[in-house]
Scaffold this motif. Sequence first.
Motif, PDB file in Angstrom:
ATOM      1  N   UNK A   1       0.707  -1.069  -0.077  1.00 37.78           N
ATOM      2  CA  UNK A   1       0.147  -0.121   0.019  1.00 37.78           C
ATOM      3  C   UNK A   1       0.888   1.322  -0.123  1.00 37.78           C
ATOM      4  N   UNK A   2       0.397   2.517  -0.619  1.00 34.38           N
ATOM      5  CA  UNK A   2       0.988   3.561  -0.666  1.00 34.38           C
ATOM      6  C   UNK A   2       1.346   4.109   0.750  1.00 34.38           C
ATOM      7  N   UNK A   3       0.346   4.033   1.525  1.00 36.49           N
ATOM      8  CA  UNK A   3       0.282   4.507   2.874  1.00 36.49           C
ATOM      9  C   UNK A   3      -0.217   3.612   3.915  1.00 36.49           C
ATOM     10  N   UNK A   4       0.280   3.489   4.757  1.00 38.67           N
ATOM     11  CA  UNK A   4       0.005   2.373   5.906  1.00 38.67           C
ATOM     12  C   UNK A   4       0.151   2.965   7.279  1.00 38.67           C
ATOM     13  N   UNK A   5      -0.897   2.703   8.101  1.00 38.08           N
ATOM     14  CA  UNK A   5      -0.845   3.106   9.756  1.00 38.08           C
ATOM     15  C   UNK A   5      -0.778   1.993  10.381  1.00 38.08           C
ATOM     16  N   UNK A   6       0.235   1.900  11.185  1.00 36.71           N
ATOM     17  CA  UNK A   6       0.503   0.927  12.377  1.00 36.71           C
ATOM     18  C   UNK A   6       0.275   1.454  13.685  1.00 36.71           C
ATOM     19  N   UNK A   7      -0.219   0.355  14.619  1.00 36.02           N
ATOM     20  CA  UNK A   7      -0.753   0.948  15.823  1.00 36.02           C
ATOM     21  C   UNK A   7      -0.673  -0.453  16.722  1.00 36.02           C
TER      22      UNK A   7
ATOM     23  N   UNK B   1      -9.715  -3.425  15.569  1.00 36.10           N
ATOM     24  CA  UNK B   1      -9.668  -4.418  14.112  1.00 36.10           C
ATOM     25  C   UNK B   1      -8.730  -3.449  13.305  1.00 36.10           C
ATOM     26  N   UNK B   2      -8.763  -2.173  13.714  1.00 30.33           N
ATOM     27  CA  UNK B   2      -7.892  -1.002  12.780  1.00 30.33           C
ATOM     28  C   UNK B   2      -7.292  -0.225  13.682  1.00 30.33           C
ATOM     29  N   UNK B   3      -6.138   0.504  13.279  1.00 30.11           N
ATOM     30  CA  UNK B   3      -5.295  -0.052  12.110  1.00 30.11           C
ATOM     31  C   UNK B   3      -4.472  -1.410  12.582  1.00 30.11           C
ATOM     32  N   UNK B   4      -3.719  -1.750  11.636  1.00 27.80           N
ATOM     33  CA  UNK B   4      -2.784  -3.114  11.786  1.00 27.80           C
ATOM     34  C   UNK B   4      -1.649  -2.878  12.526  1.00 27.80           C
ATOM     35  N   UNK B   5      -0.964  -3.947  13.016  1.00 23.22           N
ATOM     36  CA  UNK B   5       0.276  -3.837  13.721  1.00 23.22           C
ATOM     37  C   UNK B   5       1.461  -4.192  12.954  1.00 23.22           C
ATOM     38  N   UNK B   6       1.128  -4.689  11.694  1.00 26.48           N
ATOM     39  CA  UNK B   6       2.281  -4.842  10.702  1.00 26.48           C
ATOM     40  C   UNK B   6       1.708  -4.741   9.285  1.00 26.48           C
ATOM     41  N   UNK B   7       2.730  -4.286   8.352  1.00 22.67           N
ATOM     42  CA  UNK B   7       2.525  -4.314   6.928  1.00 22.67           C
ATOM     43  C   UNK B   7       3.537  -5.183   6.353  1.00 22.67           C
TER      44      UNK B   7
ATOM     45  N   UNK C   1       1.183   5.209  17.415  1.00 26.82           N
ATOM     46  CA  UNK C   1       1.150   4.670  16.174  1.00 26.82           C
ATOM     47  C   UNK C   1       1.965   5.481  15.062  1.00 26.82           C
ATOM     48  N   UNK C   2       2.200   4.823  13.871  1.00 25.73           N
ATOM     49  CA  UNK C   2       2.868   5.500  12.690  1.00 25.73           C
ATOM     50  C   UNK C   2       2.526   5.014  11.535  1.00 25.73           C
ATOM     51  N   UNK C   3       2.776   6.138  10.476  1.00 32.73           N
ATOM     52  CA  UNK C   3       2.444   5.767   9.452  1.00 32.73           C
ATOM     53  C   UNK C   3       3.612   5.831   8.325  1.00 32.73           C
ATOM     54  N   UNK C   4       3.398   4.752   7.500  1.00 33.06           N
ATOM     55  CA  UNK C   4       4.675   4.279   6.541  1.00 33.06           C
ATOM     56  C   UNK C   4       4.162   4.950   5.404  1.00 33.06           C
ATOM     57  N   UNK C   5       5.159   5.957   4.748  1.00 30.55           N
ATOM     58  CA  UNK C   5       4.790   6.399   3.355  1.00 30.55           C
ATOM     59  C   UNK C   5       5.657   5.743   2.365  1.00 30.55           C
ATOM     60  N   UNK C   6       4.873   4.661   1.674  1.00 27.47           N
ATOM     61  CA  UNK C   6       5.526   3.848   0.950  1.00 27.47           C
ATOM     62  C   UNK C   6       6.353   4.784  -0.402  1.00 27.47           C
ATOM     63  N   UNK C   7       5.736   5.710  -0.816  1.00 30.53           N
ATOM     64  CA  UNK C   7       6.128   6.441  -2.143  1.00 30.53           C
ATOM     65  C   UNK C   7       7.492   6.995  -1.914  1.00 30.53           C
ATOM     66  N   UNK C   8       7.671   7.186  -0.491  1.00 30.02           N
ATOM     67  CA  UNK C   8       9.377   7.564  -0.344  1.00 30.02           C
ATOM     68  C   UNK C   8      10.070   6.705   0.469  1.00 30.02           C
ATOM     69  N   UNK C   9       9.658   5.232   0.464  1.00 27.60           N
ATOM     70  CA  UNK C   9      10.415   4.463   1.096  1.00 27.60           C
ATOM     71  C   UNK C   9      10.844   3.303   0.264  1.00 27.60           C
ATOM     72  N   UNK C  10      12.034   2.621   0.389  1.00 39.76           N
ATOM     73  CA  UNK C  10      12.606   1.516  -0.567  1.00 39.76           C
ATOM     74  C   UNK C  10      13.499   0.466   0.293  1.00 39.76           C
ATOM     75  N   UNK C  11      13.431  -0.632  -0.525  1.00 39.31           N
ATOM     76  CA  UNK C  11      14.553  -1.579   0.163  1.00 39.31           C
ATOM     77  C   UNK C  11      15.601  -1.584  -0.806  1.00 39.31           C
ATOM     78  N   UNK C  12      16.917  -1.587  -0.392  1.00 39.44           N
ATOM     79  CA  UNK C  12      18.119  -1.614  -1.099  1.00 39.44           C
ATOM     80  C   UNK C  12      18.694  -3.118  -0.947  1.00 39.44           C
TER      81      UNK C  12
END
Length: 299
Positions: free
Chosen positions: A154-160, A165-171, A266-277
């Motif tokens: 997902x482009x953006x994901x909130x974890x808490x 039921x929402x939000x999730x603890x992992x993505x 909680x923390x929200x991951x911005x996938x549009x500016x994140x990457x795995x090298x």
Amino acid sequence: FGASEYSRSFHVIRGTIDDNEVPDDALRAFEQRSVADKSGIDTPTFLMQGWTDSLFNPTEALRTYRKLQDAGTESRLLFYKGGHDLSELTVEFSDRGRMNSHAVRWMDQHVRGKNTRVPAVSNYLPQRDRWREDGGFPPADTAVETYEFANGGPASKELEQGWGWFPDEAVTYEWTADEDIEVIGEPEIELSVDVAGPEARLFFEVFHDGDNINGMDQPLLLDGSGRHEVSVTYPAIQEFVNEGDTVELEISVTNRWYLDSRESDGVTIDARNSRLHLPQRPDPNPPEDEDEGDDEDCW
């Protein structure tokens, strides 16, 4: 180890558990005792490291090896199957024999003055149950490939944390290999997140077709609310991945081996500016009769 030192150590451990924090003086003590943080070491050094050692993960031995190499100190590195203790059942007798043989050669060379050979880097390859000798770690033909989070989840994901039921603890972010590769080295995670509360603790795990590679994980503390742009070094791993297999990165706010954050909102991951090298090299699937070293030296 006097009574006063024992008492102090007990209170440091107790305080760490109670507060979920490591005191500054304990961190300074760790740094003072770390071989990788010392300079002026000129003694020839042979390092042996278990691939699945979660107490002292493979990167710790690798950093020590690189420090010695940079200082011009003669050194060798061996990765074996198993964890922290050589007596673990996962270490076969034949593998212990190879390790013993290399250690004896090293001592013969530097204590007895014999003309013996110990490979620069010896790698046990768990999936193929064989050893390989390399000129360095990772091998010279390893390249870093970049995998965009936005292409794997997902482009953006909130974890808490919590019971709702929402939000999730992992993505989980997932990518499919388009060729046979060997993943070898230290993955780097470039992460862009928003922290809602005063802090957040994140935990990273890299998987191959749903199985954790080498049983490794990496924690991260984000101190302070708001936007964070961080880079995380994952412990060194080695894994053969076939074309069509998946490589997954899981990010969570809980982990069975660590105390959970007690303040996270909680923390929200911005996938549009994140990457795995991911460090990887083509895997030509060499035949089983490829030269694997001197088998007659295994005890």
